[in-house]
Design an enzyme around this catalytic site. Structure first.
Site, mmCIF file in Angstrom:
data_model
loop_
_atom_site.group_PDB
_atom_site.id
_atom_site.type_symbol
_atom_site.label_atom_id
_atom_site.label_comp_id
_atom_site.label_asym_id
_atom_site.label_seq_id
_atom_site.Cartn_x
_atom_site.Cartn_y
_atom_site.Cartn_z
ATOM 1 N N SER A 115 24.308 37.204 44.316
ATOM 2 C CA SER A 115 24.686 38.356 43.491
ATOM 3 C C SER A 115 23.515 39.315 43.328
ATOM 4 C CB SER A 115 25.127 37.868 42.109
ATOM 5 O OG SER A 115 25.207 38.959 41.209
ATOM 6 N N TYR A 138 26.321 45.474 43.783
ATOM 7 C CA TYR A 138 27.051 46.379 42.888
ATOM 8 C C TYR A 138 26.353 47.714 43.071
ATOM 9 C CZ TYR A 138 29.257 42.641 40.083
ATOM 10 O OH TYR A 138 30.000 41.590 39.635
ATOM 11 N N THR A 164 30.799 44.787 46.165
ATOM 12 C CA THR A 164 31.874 44.484 45.207
ATOM 13 C C THR A 164 32.372 45.780 44.592
ATOM 14 O OG1 THR A 164 30.935 42.335 44.757
ATOM 15 C CG2 THR A 164 32.466 43.200 43.111
ATOM 16 N N LYS A 234 34.419 43.583 48.763
ATOM 17 C CA LYS A 234 34.938 42.489 47.908
ATOM 18 C C LYS A 234 35.669 43.055 46.699
ATOM 19 C CE LYS A 234 33.406 38.433 45.260
ATOM 20 N NZ LYS A 234 33.422 38.823 43.853
ATOM 21 N N HIS A 258 38.163 39.017 41.040
ATOM 22 C CA HIS A 258 36.957 38.773 40.247
ATOM 23 C C HIS A 258 37.201 37.681 39.201
ATOM 24 C CE1 HIS A 258 33.007 41.032 39.893
ATOM 25 N NE2 HIS A 258 32.864 40.117 38.954
HETATM 26 C C1 LIG Z 1 30.421 33.945 35.599
HETATM 27 C C2 LIG Z 1 30.811 34.764 36.780
HETATM 28 C C3 LIG Z 1 29.934 35.728 37.274
HETATM 29 C C4 LIG Z 1 30.301 36.471 38.398
HETATM 30 N N1 LIG Z 1 29.399 37.363 38.910
HETATM 31 C C5 LIG Z 1 29.734 38.081 40.013
HETATM 32 C C6 LIG Z 1 28.798 38.959 40.608
HETATM 33 O O1 LIG Z 1 27.670 39.088 40.170
HETATM 34 N N2 LIG Z 1 29.201 39.661 41.695
HETATM 35 C C7 LIG Z 1 30.465 39.542 42.227
HETATM 36 O O2 LIG Z 1 30.790 40.204 43.211
HETATM 37 N N3 LIG Z 1 31.354 38.690 41.694
HETATM 38 C C8 LIG Z 1 31.013 37.946 40.618
HETATM 39 N N4 LIG Z 1 31.907 37.057 40.104
HETATM 40 C C9 LIG Z 1 33.195 36.849 40.793
HETATM 41 C C10 LIG Z 1 33.036 35.782 41.877
HETATM 42 O O3 LIG Z 1 32.250 36.245 42.939
HETATM 43 C C11 LIG Z 1 34.380 35.343 42.470
HETATM 44 O O4 LIG Z 1 35.073 36.498 42.881
HETATM 45 C C12 LIG Z 1 35.257 34.550 41.501
HETATM 46 O O5 LIG Z 1 34.481 33.799 40.605
HETATM 47 C C13 LIG Z 1 36.182 33.623 42.299
HETATM 48 O O6 LIG Z 1 37.066 32.956 41.467
HETATM 49 P P1 LIG Z 1 36.824 31.451 40.946
HETATM 50 O O7 LIG Z 1 35.780 31.557 39.891
HETATM 51 O O8 LIG Z 1 38.143 31.050 40.426
HETATM 52 O O9 LIG Z 1 36.369 30.626 42.118
HETATM 53 C C14 LIG Z 1 31.559 36.284 38.998
HETATM 54 C C15 LIG Z 1 32.428 35.324 38.488
HETATM 55 C C16 LIG Z 1 32.058 34.552 37.407
HETATM 56 C C17 LIG Z 1 33.007 33.499 36.910
#
Ligand SMILES: Cc1cc2nc3c(=O)[nH]c(=O)nc-3n(C[C@H](O)[C@H](O)[C@H](O)COP(=O)(O)O)c2cc1C
Length: 367
Positions: A115, A138, A164, A234, A258
């Site tokens: 990330s 981002y 993203t 994404k 997300h």
């Molecule tokens: C705590 C948390 C932080 C996240 N941070 C980012 C991030 O920094 N960048 C991003 O593109 N997606 C982020 N996501 C989304 C994840 O990349 C991903 O799309 C998502 O968690 C997938 O679903 P799942 O948690 O059910 O596996 C985050 C998700 C969570 C739960």
């Protein structure tokens, strides 16, 4: 609160066990960040629930000699189609943060997407794994800063750039608001100077003022022209955006909502995958995330058009429970579940999974 584990107890055998353990170990602040979804958390819940309305059939007399889980993307071979999604601020749940996740990725030969809000530096993370790394961006209002970050990722040997697009502002996560979530001392988006406030808080006096600095398709086009890396978009939840990604000659998309953390009441990720896959028609690879907890979920996502899947929250649950060991074990569990499911469904490789006939619950309508 329980102590973090330094071994794997006998009752920790699936990803749901990790979730249960992690929730007893994490502090309330981190819990509110990791376990929350936007609004009423409809999408958050549905991501996982939707998989239980899709069923498999067995094919147990196929010749599966030479079976493997390898996939190829952008000219590179990946050992499994299970990738680590970008998850911000991993130091919230483990002192070693993303470094521990990188170590687990290395041990399990898994691709990790880092990330742009990671709490360890890109240099440190990349020095802890030989497995492929992707960099997630981002887009920040200062385009020079974006280009510098991308250049750094290129120099460090990252294999792809994931932009993203589904979180231009932070989602309204009531659970976080009520817990007054804040980043503790020592946890920050260390790779980004002057972090864009839109993604940190909702503290603009007039929310719509933010729109002056939000990224648009023009920024995607500009970045695509200015990097050597494959560019993956994404956060695709519609056919029109998938088509636009193809039109702009982007290299892949990630169908993702997300984890239900941005706009609530989007359909489950798996519910929108088929219509996007149909529209994309194999022109570019589709990655998928949202609610993956089982090897059977991975089979379903691939059968519905994904080339590979990513896991997000399960990384944090693994990290919180047992650090690098927990993430590596989480990946091992998923990989073994995928392999077992391949044997039962008669699939020798990932290509064969794409041919599987799925069965849908009668009352269940796919979008
Ligand atoms: C705590 C948390 C932080 C996240 N941070 C980012 C991030 O920094 N960048 C991003 O593109 N997606 C982020 N996501 C989304 C994840 O990349 C991903 O799309 C998502 O968690 C997938 O679903 P799942 O948690 O059910 O596996 C985050 C998700 C969570 C739960």
């Amino acid at each position: 609160m329980n102590e973090k584990l330094n071994f794997i107890p006998n009752d920790l055998v699936c990803l749901k066990d990790y979730e249960r353990y992690a929730k007893k170990i994490m502090d309330l602040n981190s819990l509110a960040y990791v376990c929350s979804g936007a609004g009423d958390e409809v999408t958050f819940r549905r991501n996982e629930e939707a998989f239980s309305n899709i069923f498999l059939e067995t094919n147990t007399l196929e010749d599966l000699k030479g079976a493997n889980t390898k996939i190829e993307l952008f000219g590179q071979t990946y050992e499994t189609p299970i990738f680590l999604a970008p998850v911000a601020y991993q130091k919230l749940v483990d002192v070693n943060g993303e470094i521990a996740t990188a170590q687990a990725a290395n041990a399990m030969n898994t691709c990790m997407c880092v990330s742009s809000f990671s709490s360890c530096t890109l240099e440190d993370i990349s020095s802890y794994t030989n497995s492929p790394l992707w960099f997630q961006l981002y887009i920040q209002p200062d385009m020079n800063m974006n280009l510098e970050l991308i250049k750094k990722a290129e120099t460090l040997g990252f294999k792809a750039l994931v932009i993203t697009i589904d979180a231009p502002i932070s989602g309204l996560r009531n659970t976080e608001q009520k817990a007054e979530f804040c980043l503790p001392q020592g946890v920050s988006a260390i790779n980004i100077e002057n972090l864009n406030p839109t993604q940190m808080t909702n503290n603009f006096e007039n929310i719509l003022d933010i729109t002056k600095i939000l990224p648009t398709w023009k920024d995607i086009e500009f970045i695509k022209k200015n990097t050597k890396l494959p560019v993956i978009l994404k956060g695709i939840t519609s056919v029109s955006y998938a088509k636009k990604a193809i039109e702009l000659e982007l290299d892949a998309i990630v169908v993702s909502n997300h984890a239900g953390r941005t706009l609530d009441t989007l359909p489950a990720s798996i519910e929108i995958l088929p219509k996007i896959a149909k529209a994309v028609n194999g022109k570019i690879p589709i990655l998928f995330d949202g609610g993956i907890k089982r090897g059977t979920d991975i089979i379903k996502a691939i059968a519905m058009g994904a080339s590979a899947v990513m896991i997000g929250r399960p990384i944090m649950y693994g990290l919180a429970t047992a650090g690098a060991l927990g993430v590596a074990h989480t990946l091992k569990i998923l990989k073994e579940e995928l392999e077992v499911s391949m044997i039962f469904t008669g699939c020798k490789d990932i290509e064969q999974i794409k041919e599987i006939e799925l069965i849908f619950n009668n009352n269940y309508q796919l979008h």
